[in-house]
Scaffold this active site. Structure first.
Site, PDB file in Angstrom:
ATOM      1  CB  CYS A  94     -18.154  21.337  59.265  1.00 58.43           C
ATOM      2  SG  CYS A  94     -18.221  20.921  57.504  1.00 58.43           S
TER       3      CYS A  94
ATOM      4  CG  LEU B 218     -18.430  26.611  54.838  1.00 61.92           C
ATOM      5  CD1 LEU B 218     -19.545  27.565  54.436  1.00 61.92           C
ATOM      6  CD2 LEU B 218     -17.273  27.387  55.471  1.00 61.92           C
TER       7      LEU B 218
ATOM      8  N   GLY C  55     -13.051  20.045  58.614  1.00 58.89           N
ATOM      9  CA  GLY C  55     -11.761  20.278  58.000  1.00 58.89           C
ATOM     10  C   GLY C  55     -11.723  19.844  56.562  1.00 58.89           C
TER      11      GLY C  55
ATOM     12  CG  ASP D 230     -12.880  15.835  52.883  1.00 57.95           C
ATOM     13  OD1 ASP D 230     -14.114  15.894  53.042  1.00 57.95           O
ATOM     14  OD2 ASP D 230     -12.113  16.772  53.204  1.00 57.95           O
TER      15      ASP D 230
ATOM     16  CB  VAL E  60      -7.922  45.356  55.810  1.00 53.12           C
ATOM     17  CG1 VAL E  60      -8.547  46.535  56.551  1.00 53.12           C
ATOM     18  CG2 VAL E  60      -8.894  44.193  55.782  1.00 53.12           C
TER      19      VAL E  60
ATOM     20  CB  SER F 228      -3.731  32.537  55.552  1.00 54.84           C
ATOM     21  OG  SER F 228      -3.193  31.556  56.409  1.00 54.84           O
ATOM     22  N   GLY F 229      -0.878  32.997  54.624  1.00 53.64           N
ATOM     23  CA  GLY F 229       0.557  32.758  54.774  1.00 53.64           C
ATOM     24  C   GLY F 229       0.970  32.465  56.195  1.00 53.64           C
TER      25      GLY F 229
END
EC number: 6.3.5.4
Length: 662
Positions: free
Chosen positions: A2, A54, A80, A106, A317, A390-391
């Site tokens: 958010c 969000l 978060g 949460d 990509v 993600s890494g």
């Protein structure tokens, strides 16, 4: 994920005006939360909170913010995810402290925790990423908090009539009293590092709350900003900042709990990572993962797929320039793991079309050019999912950057030279540096474009008196940024400031580099880059490596489990090889790069020339034209690759034009 914002006024302001102003501030960051918005204000104390949502967990109205606690004492805006909030709810219920739950968000769990355990104790129990603002109606106290590693951003500062805060600078600029000038110190540090380091921001009187910190304003804030950022522990009138979590303490504790057995370490590491991936794969919306085909992203996807009953959606990509296209590697890993793989093919022209958006997307000057492919892969993911894992952070925690390998080794074989001789090496005698030891060749075995890396290393050795100095030089773009400023008065030329080291647990220079990177480069470059690139299109990103229990385990690994036999991330690789054949991921590390040097000499040349014109630089009033023009001419001639330095100037100039800053 958010956006949050708010203000605490110095004087008396009516509730309608408070709601109007905070609503205006929230609207400026509407891209962070397109699903819902809310405002709350208390005119008696001059406080207002705004939220953009969000929806990820609990999509119902029960997750609406600002949210008031069951007792009415606390009002919270939260950005978060707390991944273990179901566990926290069970703990509250077992203690008889749970309210009558209104939903399963949460945010509601956090409020109940604050009422039962207090703010800091609750944060310490959380596994997650967050930035939050909490108003205590009983104590008349505002508190701002940021997660351990700085995954979520939070700015604060002073404008005319109020203390303000928000997820992005856009929110603060939307306050009608905002008139903060550009901070010269921040400009110098930006030119050095390609980002503005916390706790500074690009504006005077506006700062970033550092990771792991809690800011408290008791009743009314000071009416004037401090001349310097407030570093924890520190105070400015009724405002104080301190750390609720310290990486230094983690490192010191890890030194007492070293894992010595390879097999045991690999087992524990896989189990800990798998649990982090499991928690971060929980969502009430579609979820996927970025996949480059490298070690870190491949391992995250492998653990996701192992736990999933259906193919994981993965995204990459594909670029038309084969030098920078990692899509074949990602596709090979995806086929092996059986994911539902999505490949977005992008032309160079399409990638360059992102450039005009960058000053707005990043909100303050930011010049890590991988911001372009990062945003493109976020776009690819957002077409199918709302959350992507993600890494990121694998390099900083497990020893992934090439400098951890070759910088100490080469330094060890030239440090005995007289400083004048080292300057000669740094000045261009590359063969001396490269042949200083056969170990240098081993260290560069896994490096893409080794000649370029050696050139950068040789330059960095000039003026270095220790391996720590060498690190400073390696991470610097413009090594003497003060010399670029038109008015450097009162700004001494000095070395890059590095965080204070813990008392124990850093065995050797590679460990020191990892520690410094975790506190500086990771939050201010990597995490900033991903947050802005993703939130610009309302995509939530999650980073399993930054589950703090994974980070704690990483520091328990001795150096030889991270760097071994001329190879980085040894322990992570051993876990990955259990899921993906070695041949699919063993290749030189490249990063998420673009052909920036070629673009500046070619299709971006006219745009760059318009921003680097000497009279224009002079009129802007910040940067000197002569050294910049020299670098531009040398770059165009092909005698030097100054693309990184020039990109930093171009992003600053473009940001100035876009934001119309005087």
């Amino acid at each position: 994920m958010c956006g949050i914002t708010g203000l605490l006024t110095f004087g008396s302001v009516g509730r309608p005006e408070l709601l109007h102003v905070v609503g205006r501030m929230a609207q400026a960051i509407a891209h962070r939360g397109p699903d819902d918005h809310g405002e709350w204000a208390d005119a008696r104390h001059g406080v207002a909170l705004g939220h953009l949502r969000l929806s990820i967990v609990d999509l119902s109205a029960a997750g609406h913010q600002p949210m008031v606690s069951a007792s009415g004492r606390f009002v919270l805006v939260f950005n978060g995810e707390v991944y273990n909030h179901a566990e926290l709810r069970r703990a509250l219920e077992s203690e008889g402290a749970a309210p009558a739950w209104r939903g399963h968000s949460d945010t509601e769990t956090l409020l109940a925790g604050f009422e039962c355990w207090g703010v800091e104790a609750t944060l310490l129990r959380c596994v997650g990423m967050f930035a939050l603002a909490l108003w205590d109606t009983r104590e008349r106290r505002l508190q701002l908090a940021r997660d351990r590693f700085g995954e979520k951003p939070l700015y604060y500062g002073w404008v005319r009539g109020a203390f303000v805060f928000g997820s992005e600078l856009k929110a603060l600029r939307a306050h009608p009293g905002f008139a903060a000038p550009v901070c010269t110190h921040a400009v110098a540090e930006y030119l050095r590092l390609l980002y503005v380091p916390a706790p500074w921001s690009i504006h005077e009187g506006v700062y970033k709350l550092e990771p792991g910190c809690l800011l408290t304003v008791q009743d009314k804030p000071p009416e004037t900003a401090p001349s310097q950022p407030i570093r924890a522990p520190g105070a400015h009138g009724t405002l104080s900042v301190h750390r609720w979590w310290k990486l230094a303490q983690v490192v010191e504790q890890a030194a007492r709990e070293r894992l010595r057995d390879d097999a045991e370490a690999i087992e524990v590491l896989e189990a800990r990572l798998a649990e982090a991936v499991r928690l971060q794969s929980l969502a009430d919306v579609p979820l996927g993962a970025f996949l480059s085909g490298g070690v870190d992203s491949s391992l995250i996807v492998a653990l996701m797929q192992q736990q999933s009953a259906r193919p994981v959606q993965t995204f990459t990509v594909a670029f038309e320039d084969p030098r920078y296209d990692e899509s074949p590697h990602a596709a090979a890993v995806a086929r092996h793991l059986g994911t539902e793989h999505h490949e977005l093919r992008v032309t160079s022209a399409e990638a360059r079309s992102i450039v005009p958006e960058l000053p707005t997307m990043y909100d303050e000057p930011f010049a890590d050019s991988s911001q372009i492919p990062t945003h493109l892969v976020c776009r690819a993911a957002r077409s199918q999912v709302t959350v992507a894992l993600s890494g990121d952070a694998g390099d900083e925690l497990f020893g992934g950057y090439n400098r951890y390998l070759w910088a100490p080794r080469v330094w060890g074989h030239v440090s005995w030279l007289h400083p004048a001789a080292r300057r000669a090496v740094g000045g261009g005698s590359l063969r001396v540096a490269a042949s200083a030891s056969e170990h240098a060749a081993v260290a560069l075995r896994h490096v893409r474009h080794p000649a370029e890396k050696m050139r950068k290393l040789a330059t960095a050795m000039e003026g270095a008196h220790s391996v720590d100095d060498l690190y400073r030089n390696l991470v610097a773009c413009w090594p003497a940024p003060r010399a670029l400023l038109q008015d450097p008065a009162g700004l001494p030329e000095r070395r890059m400031e590095l965080p204070e080291l813990p008392h124990a647990g850093l065995d050797g220079s590679p460990a020191r580099m990892m520690y410094w990177d975790a506190l500086t480069y990771l939050p201010d470059d990597i995490l900033c880059k991903v947050d802005r690139a993703a939130m610009a299109i309302s995509l939530e990103t999650r980073v399993p490596f930054l589950d703090h229990r994974v980070a704690e385990l990483a520091w328990r690994l001795p150096p030889q489990m991270k760097l071994r036999a001329g190879q980085t991330k040894w322990a992570l690789r051993q876990v990955l090889y259990r899921h993906v054949p070695r041949a699919l991921v063993e290749r030189p590390k490249s990063g998420f790069a673009i052909p920036l040097a070629d673009w500046l000499r070619g299709p971006l040349r006219e745009w760059a020339e318009s921003l680097l014109e000497e009279a224009g630089l002079r009129d802007q009033g910040f940067l000197q034209g002569r050294p910049i023009r020299l670098a531009w001419q040398q770059h165009l001639a092909g005698s030097h690759d100054w693309s990184q330095r020039l990109w930093s100037v171009l992003m600053f100039q473009s940001w100035l034009r876009t934001n119309r800053v005087a």
